[in-house]
Design a protein around this motif. Structure first.
Motif, PDB file in Angstrom:
ATOM      1  N   ASP A  37       0.830  -1.203   0.000  1.00 44.59           N
ATOM      2  CA  ASP A  37       0.000   0.000   0.000  1.00 44.59           C
ATOM      3  C   ASP A  37       0.867   1.257   0.000  1.00 44.59           C
ATOM      4  O   ASP A  37       0.557   2.249  -0.680  1.00 44.59           O
ATOM      5  CB  ASP A  37      -0.923   0.000   1.220  1.00 44.59           C
ATOM      6  CG  ASP A  37      -2.011  -1.064   1.123  1.00 44.59           C
ATOM      7  OD1 ASP A  37      -2.281  -1.508  -0.015  1.00 44.59           O
ATOM      8  OD2 ASP A  37      -2.557  -1.448   2.171  1.00 44.59           O
TER       9      ASP A  37
ATOM     10  N   LYS B 229      -5.249  -3.037  -5.401  1.00 42.76           N
ATOM     11  CA  LYS B 229      -5.013  -1.592  -5.431  1.00 42.76           C
ATOM     12  C   LYS B 229      -3.834  -1.256  -6.325  1.00 42.76           C
ATOM     13  O   LYS B 229      -3.865  -0.261  -7.049  1.00 42.76           O
ATOM     14  CB  LYS B 229      -4.753  -1.065  -4.024  1.00 42.76           C
ATOM     15  CG  LYS B 229      -5.959  -1.100  -3.104  1.00 42.76           C
ATOM     16  CD  LYS B 229      -5.588  -0.613  -1.723  1.00 42.76           C
ATOM     17  CE  LYS B 229      -6.763  -0.707  -0.746  1.00 42.76           C
ATOM     18  NZ  LYS B 229      -6.379  -0.280   0.625  1.00 42.76           N
ATOM     19  N   LEU B 230      -2.793  -2.070  -6.259  1.00 43.74           N
ATOM     20  CA  LEU B 230      -1.621  -1.826  -7.095  1.00 43.74           C
ATOM     21  C   LEU B 230      -1.968  -1.981  -8.570  1.00 43.74           C
ATOM     22  O   LEU B 230      -1.622  -1.132  -9.398  1.00 43.74           O
ATOM     23  CB  LEU B 230      -0.495  -2.793  -6.702  1.00 43.74           C
ATOM     24  CG  LEU B 230       0.800  -2.680  -7.512  1.00 43.74           C
ATOM     25  CD1 LEU B 230       1.466  -1.329  -7.272  1.00 43.74           C
ATOM     26  CD2 LEU B 230       1.772  -3.805  -7.139  1.00 43.74           C
TER      27      LEU B 230
ATOM     28  N   GLN C 169       1.871   3.250 -14.505  1.00 41.61           N
ATOM     29  CA  GLN C 169       2.517   3.353 -13.200  1.00 41.61           C
ATOM     30  C   GLN C 169       3.114   2.027 -12.744  1.00 41.61           C
ATOM     31  O   GLN C 169       4.075   2.014 -11.973  1.00 41.61           O
ATOM     32  CB  GLN C 169       1.515   3.856 -12.154  1.00 41.61           C
ATOM     33  CG  GLN C 169       1.171   5.327 -12.311  1.00 41.61           C
ATOM     34  CD  GLN C 169       0.263   5.802 -11.203  1.00 41.61           C
ATOM     35  OE1 GLN C 169      -0.895   5.433 -11.156  1.00 41.61           O
ATOM     36  NE2 GLN C 169       0.815   6.594 -10.307  1.00 41.61           N
ATOM     37  N   TRP C 170       2.530   0.913 -13.161  1.00 43.52           N
ATOM     38  CA  TRP C 170       3.081  -0.384 -12.737  1.00 43.52           C
ATOM     39  C   TRP C 170       3.669  -1.189 -13.876  1.00 43.52           C
ATOM     40  O   TRP C 170       4.109  -2.320 -13.681  1.00 43.52           O
ATOM     41  CB  TRP C 170       2.024  -1.217 -12.017  1.00 43.52           C
ATOM     42  CG  TRP C 170       0.717  -1.400 -12.759  1.00 43.52           C
ATOM     43  CD1 TRP C 170      -0.426  -0.695 -12.568  1.00 43.52           C
ATOM     44  CD2 TRP C 170       0.432  -2.357 -13.780  1.00 43.52           C
ATOM     45  NE1 TRP C 170      -1.427  -1.128 -13.403  1.00 43.52           N
ATOM     46  CE2 TRP C 170      -0.918  -2.179 -14.172  1.00 43.52           C
ATOM     47  CE3 TRP C 170       1.160  -3.354 -14.421  1.00 43.52           C
ATOM     48  CZ2 TRP C 170      -1.534  -2.931 -15.152  1.00 43.52           C
ATOM     49  CZ3 TRP C 170       0.536  -4.118 -15.395  1.00 43.52           C
ATOM     50  CH2 TRP C 170      -0.785  -3.903 -15.752  1.00 43.52           C
TER      51      TRP C 170
ATOM     52  N   LEU D 214      -4.031   0.809 -10.406  1.00 47.88           N
ATOM     53  CA  LEU D 214      -3.386   2.038 -10.870  1.00 47.88           C
ATOM     54  C   LEU D 214      -3.371   2.067 -12.383  1.00 47.88           C
ATOM     55  O   LEU D 214      -3.540   1.047 -13.059  1.00 47.88           O
ATOM     56  CB  LEU D 214      -1.949   2.126 -10.329  1.00 47.88           C
ATOM     57  CG  LEU D 214      -1.778   2.234  -8.808  1.00 47.88           C
ATOM     58  CD1 LEU D 214      -0.293   2.141  -8.459  1.00 47.88           C
ATOM     59  CD2 LEU D 214      -2.357   3.546  -8.298  1.00 47.88           C
TER      60      LEU D 214
ATOM     61  N   ALA E  72       5.792   1.468  -7.639  1.00 49.07           N
ATOM     62  CA  ALA E  72       4.773   0.452  -7.923  1.00 49.07           C
ATOM     63  C   ALA E  72       5.247  -0.493  -9.005  1.00 49.07           C
ATOM     64  O   ALA E  72       5.056  -1.708  -8.936  1.00 49.07           O
ATOM     65  CB  ALA E  72       3.476   1.134  -8.338  1.00 49.07           C
TER      66      ALA E  72
ATOM     67  N   SER F 189      -6.910  -9.465 -10.442  1.00 49.49           N
ATOM     68  CA  SER F 189      -5.709  -8.629 -10.573  1.00 49.49           C
ATOM     69  C   SER F 189      -4.785  -9.176 -11.645  1.00 49.49           C
ATOM     70  O   SER F 189      -4.277  -8.432 -12.506  1.00 49.49           O
ATOM     71  CB  SER F 189      -4.964  -8.561  -9.238  1.00 49.49           C
ATOM     72  OG  SER F 189      -5.785  -8.053  -8.212  1.00 49.49           O
TER      73      SER F 189
ATOM     74  N   SER G 121      -4.514  -5.361  -1.289  1.00 51.74           N
ATOM     75  CA  SER G 121      -3.381  -4.492  -1.597  1.00 51.74           C
ATOM     76  C   SER G 121      -2.867  -4.754  -3.004  1.00 51.74           C
ATOM     77  O   SER G 121      -2.464  -3.814  -3.726  1.00 51.74           O
ATOM     78  CB  SER G 121      -2.264  -4.713  -0.572  1.00 51.74           C
ATOM     79  OG  SER G 121      -1.735  -6.035  -0.649  1.00 51.74           O
TER      80      SER G 121
ATOM     81  N   CYS H 230       3.960   1.586  -1.197  1.00 57.08           N
ATOM     82  CA  CYS H 230       4.570   1.744  -2.513  1.00 57.08           C
ATOM     83  C   CYS H 230       3.529   2.189  -3.546  1.00 57.08           C
ATOM     84  O   CYS H 230       3.865   2.900  -4.501  1.00 57.08           O
ATOM     85  CB  CYS H 230       5.206   0.425  -2.956  1.00 57.08           C
ATOM     86  SG  CYS H 230       6.638  -0.054  -1.975  1.00 57.08           S
ATOM     87  N   THR H 231       2.292   1.753  -3.358  1.00 56.48           N
ATOM     88  CA  THR H 231       1.230   2.167  -4.275  1.00 56.48           C
ATOM     89  C   THR H 231       0.984   3.670  -4.182  1.00 56.48           C
ATOM     90  O   THR H 231       0.730   4.344  -5.178  1.00 56.48           O
ATOM     91  CB  THR H 231      -0.063   1.406  -3.951  1.00 56.48           C
ATOM     92  OG1 THR H 231       0.167   0.002  -4.059  1.00 56.48           O
ATOM     93  CG2 THR H 231      -1.182   1.808  -4.906  1.00 56.48           C
ATOM     94  N   GLN H 232       1.094   4.204  -2.994  1.00 55.85           N
ATOM     95  CA  GLN H 232       0.806   5.619  -2.772  1.00 55.85           C
ATOM     96  C   GLN H 232       2.013   6.519  -3.059  1.00 55.85           C
ATOM     97  O   GLN H 232       1.848   7.718  -3.222  1.00 55.85           O
ATOM     98  CB  GLN H 232       0.352   5.828  -1.324  1.00 55.85           C
ATOM     99  CG  GLN H 232      -0.927   5.073  -0.979  1.00 55.85           C
ATOM    100  CD  GLN H 232      -1.204   5.058   0.500  1.00 55.85           C
ATOM    101  OE1 GLN H 232      -0.497   5.716   1.277  1.00 55.85           O
ATOM    102  NE2 GLN H 232      -2.236   4.307   0.917  1.00 55.85           N
TER     103      GLN H 232
END
Length: 951
Positions: free
Chosen positions: A816, A858-859, A866-867, A862, A877, A907, A855, A818-820
């Motif tokens: 979380d 959430k990643l 971003q990932w 994005l 991320a 996911s 979590s 690293c996601t933010q």
């Protein structure tokens, strides 16, 4: 003859045999082998040494023979003149006989009788016979000496000629050895020594014969010559015997060696007189005796050397020689040479004192106008001075010194001032030398105070004790106290005034004596001298940092300073006053702005480690004084700004955990908490904290201190950007320690003690903070070895489920974070978190599985850019997605919750459906397959349960 060798000999032709014979006789040829040629350098060393000995020996013989030839020639000429007169006394004088006959004839004529002449009989007198015998013997001996001296000169020339006939080192060395051994075999040394003896016998014979010659002439003159001869004999006997009893006597006659040998034939009588042993000649005995107890003679030699060096230009060779005589190649000093070197700077005459000469030399900025030469000369002078200071310090530390023969200070105050203010001296050497000179002066001051205390504690009348103490304290003044200490200076002034007044008022009382004793006792307090040592160390480090200079042999100098006193300088139990502790606050006094990017470069980590140790040498480092707060801030900023290599060095050298103490002490200071948080992150990130893959006890202790502080942190900490990561990383350090120790216990790599009380306590604390929504296992402490195996396995399984669930919860939280975060920083010890989880086949709480799945979703939720980046500037991320996320397990057997599995499948499918999909990452496909199996099993179970309900 052995007939078996006959065929070999007969097989040689006559021409070949003759040819070989002729070749072997050719001059200048030798049959040297390759092995002999390989020894040329070795033989050359022998030739050099042998020729030096032979040259001095033969030149001595030649000069002696030259002198004897000249003397014997003159002596023989003079003796011949005497003999011409003396030999006439051995025959009748015809003139006397003729005069006797004439006298008898005249008598007969006057009497008228017939003359009847009878020639008088002649008998030479005994003195005449003795005189001529001795003089002719003397002449023969003198001429013999001349002939033998000529022979010796010829033989020495022949000896050297033979030794140089062959250019080959092997042949030349062997010829040299052959001829010299022959010289010794036939006793040429004794032969040469005999020639002067013969000459001396000749001279003695002359004097004895002279007495016989003068006896018939004049009795008074005879007595005079007898007296001269007696004096001569006494002097000769004295010159002969003195070297037998005084080996340092310059006198000697040829008979001295003879008497020495004769004396040693009587069970070594002469050798025993000089406490010598062995078969030594007189010359060898002199050499052996010269090596015994040389200290006084060495001192005189050094004093003579200093007296002979009248100009500064002559000092450089001795400056270069001093470090060689003092310093050992592997470090340390040669304490055995102290007596020799100390004679150079014990003299009160400045012209004869090496320290005064160095002082004058560097004060005049050397002797050369060439800058390069100038620097070299100054370096040479400072190295000599530093070596002297190092020798004095270590000698004073290990040996007792007699104050009666010791200067008050080895190094004068003027020299100290020159070293402090001079800008022309090499900085690195100047800083180290100045520190050691100060240390030596501090030792001298301490030695005087100790001596004063001993004098005052003796028995006796007050006036006598105070007078003795004043004599000892003479030469010491307040200017010699080079550190700031109001307490020390006040007691110093008090003692000085009492001792000085005792010299003017002869009616000293017991009260004055007691006052002096109290003042000395205050001066002798260990804390006072610790403060002085801290001041020297602080000045040493401060000058280095201020001038951006690494001192010459910094570590050696630093250790030498703080080991120069028996005090435990870095023992915080030894208290100092607060105003004395300021000397250790070096970081706060740096003229460098720590906020500049080059701060770590201007102060090398080797220097900063010493500053850190000095800062923590007192208990005042934990105070809220502005100076201490500033010091802690600079220390932590330095740790945050330096490179990773520098951090590794700092942490490795900081064996006393000063960085951690600095952080912990500053946590309760709410001003500017950022640098403390960054420092915590840096320390967590250091690989040197790890003991292999396990957590070191040092890191665990530090993490637990931060763990305990977290609930009490003010809002200034909690609102700081990196604070959540500090919390998560702190929890992970303690969790990791439990994970690895529990795994060792499960795999029989450790016994029940693997989970020590501290680890068990940490698990309790982590469970209350991280797993409050779960009930902890019934028994957190390990079961005894005698427990039932099944119960032990069950206990380990429940503990692993508890700890691994805690591990996965921390992973979910870091995902979380690293996601933010979008600054390109990948947070977390992912290698450590994956290490045991990747092969784990046990269970994890379903609620925590869901947290992990959420979590992950959430990643993936994005934006793909971003990932899905691969550039160096990828967001955290993306780094997490490709480098860490899909390596948490190989089989993912701990994924058992269907709801979590469905979210994970969504996911992964989103990733695979992305237009930039480049294939599954690491064990992503295995996770997908595992989740599908879990969902299928869940659906089948639900179907079975539904059918069962219908039925």
């Amino acid at each position: 003859m052995d007939t078996t060798e006959m065929p070999v000999v007969s097989s040689l032709s006559t021409s070949d045999t003759e040819k070989g014979s002729r070749t072997s006789r050719l001059p200048g040829h030798s049959s040297s082998t390759s092995d002999e040629d390989a020894c040329f350098k070795l033989w050359n060393m022998y030739i050099i040494q042998a020729q030096e000995y032979d040259k001095s020996l033969l030149e001595g013989w030649k000069s002696d023979m030259d002198g004897m030839l000249l003397f014997s020639a003159l002596y023989s000429a003079i003796l011949t003149a005497f003999i011409i007169e003396s030999y006439k006394n051995l025959q009748a004088d015809p003139t006397v006989a003729l005069l006797t006959q004439i006298s008898q004839q005249l008598t007969s004529l006057s009497n008228g009788t017939a003359a009847n002449f009878d020639a008088p009989s002649f008998q030479p007198s005994a003195p005449s016979i003795l005189c001529n015998i001795l003089w002719f013997l003397s002449l023969a001996l003198g001429l013999t000496c001349s002939l033998l001296a000529t022979f010796v000169q010829q033989w020495t020339r022949d000896f050297m000629h033979k030794a140089t006939l062959r250019p080959s080192p092997v042949v030349q060395a062997r010829v040299l050895a052959f001829t010299y051994l022959g010289l010794r075999r036939f006793g040429m040394h004794t032969f040469v020594d005999t020639i002067p003896i013969l000459l001396h016998i000749s001279i003695l014979s002359f004097f004895v014969g002279l007495i016989g010659f003068l006896l018939p002439v004049n009795l008074a003159l005879t007595y005079l010559v007898v007296c001269v001869l007696v004096v001569f004999m006494l002097v000769y006997i004295g010159l002969t015997c003195i070297p037998l009893f005084y080996l340092d006597a310059p006198y000697r006659t040829p008979v001295s060696d003879l008497l020495w040998r004769c004396g040693n034939m009587l069970h070594g009588f002469m050798l025993r007189q000089h406490t010598l042993s062995g078969d030594l000649s007189l010359t060898e005995a002199v050499l052996e005796k010269s090596l015994r107890d040389p200290s006084d003679r060495d001192r005189l030699c050094m004093e003579y050397t200093m007296k002979s060096l009248n100009y500064d230009t002559e000092l450089l060779p001795i400056f270069e020689a001093i470090p060689e005589a003092i310093l050992k190649p592997g470090g340390g000093v040669r304490l055995e040479n102290f007596t020799l070197v100390a004679s150079l700077f014990q003299s009160s005459n400045p012209e004869h004192n090496i320290v005064s000469r160095i002082h004058h030399f560097i004060s005049n900025s050397g002797t050369s106008a060439d800058p390069t030469r100038q620097t070299k000369d100054m370096t040479t002078a400072l190295k000599a001075l530093r070596s002297l200071a190092q020798l004095v310090i270590q000698y004073s530390t290990t040996r007792s010194i007699d104050l009666r023969n010791t200067p008050v200070f080895w190094f004068d105050r003027g020299l100290l001032n020159v070293l402090e203010i001079s800008e022309t001296l090499p900085k690195d050497l100047r800083i180290s030398t100045l520190a050691l000179v100060r240390t030596s002066r501090l030792q001298s001051l301490k030695r005087r105070v100790d001596a004063v205390a001993d004098a005052l504690s003796s028995d006796g009348p007050p006036h006598g004790l105070l007078q003795t103490a004043n004599d000892i304290f003479d030469g010491v003044s307040l200017e010699d106290v080079h550190w700031d200490s109001k307490v020390f200076k006040s007691h110093f002034i008090q003692l000085s005034s009492i001792l000085r007044s005792s010299t003017y008022t002869h009616s000293c009382t017991e009260e004055q004596l007691q006052q002096a004793r109290r003042a000395v006792s205050h001066l002798l307090a260990p804390g006072r001298w610790k403060a002085a040592m801290l001041h020297i160390l602080g000045e040493f480090l401060f000058m280095s940092a201020k001038t951006h200079t690494m001192p010459f042999e910094m570590d050696t100098t630093y250790k030498l300073i703080h080991s120069s006193s028996p005090l435990a300088v870095f023992d915080t139990a030894l208290e100092v006053e607060e105003e004395e502790a300021v000397a250790s606050f070096i970081p706060s006094d740096l003229s460098i702005n720590p906020e500049t990017p080059d701060f770590p470069e201007t102060v090398p980590p080797e220097l900063f480690v010493l500053m850190l140790r000095l800062f923590f040498s007192t208990t005042h480092e934990a105070s809220s004084n502005p100076n201490t707060i500033q010091c802690r801030k600079i220390i932590l900023e330095y740790l945050g700004d330096c490179s990773r290599e520098q951090k590794s060095y700092l942490v490795e050298q900081d064996t006393d955990c000063h960085f951690e103490k600095c952080i912990i002490q500053g946590l309760h200071d709410d001003t500017d908490p950022g640098h403390r948080v960054i420092a915590i992150v840096r320390l967590y990130d250091m690989g040197l904290y790890r003991a292999g893959n396990h957590v070191s006890s040092r890191l665990r202790t530090f993490a637990r201190q931060i763990f305990d502080f977290i609930p009490t942190a003010s809002h200034r900490y909690t609102e700081y950007r990196w604070w959540p990561f500090v919390k998560a990383q702190t929890d992970w350090v303690l969790c990791k320690d439990a994970v690895f120790k529990l795994d060792d216990l499960a795999n029989d790599h450790g016994d029940a003690s693997s989970l020590d009380s501290q680890t068990t306590e940490n698990i309790h604390a982590l469970g209350q903070r991280l797993m409050a929504d779960f009930s902890a296992p019934n028994q957190l402490s390990p079961l005894p070895e005698t427990a039932d195996p099944e119960a032990r396995v069950e206990w380990i399984s429940s503990m692993q489920k508890y700890i691994m669930s805690m591990n996965l919860r921390l992973i979910a939280r870091l995902i979380d974070m690293c996601t933010q975060d979008n600054d390109g920083v990948l947070l977390g010890d992912w290698n450590g978190m994956q290490w045991k989880l990747v092969e784990y086949h046990g269970h994890v709480y379903e609620k925590i599985q869901l947290e992990y799945a959420e979590s992950l979703w959430k990643l993936i939720s994005l934006a793909p850019w971003q990932w899905n980046q691969t550039s160096q500037e990828a967001a955290p991320a993306s780094k997490l997605f490709y480098d860490c996320l899909w390596r948490l397990s190989r089989s993912w057997s701990w994924v058992t919750d269907a709801k979590s599995a469905r979210l994970i499948v969504q996911s992964i499918q989103r990733h695979m459906n992305d237009q930039n999909f480049r294939g599954a990452v690491w064990y992503e496909q295995a996770l997908l397959d595992r989740c599908i199996d879990v969902i299928r099993e869940s659906d089948q179970s639900m179907d079975r349960s539904g059918e069962g309900g219908k039925s």
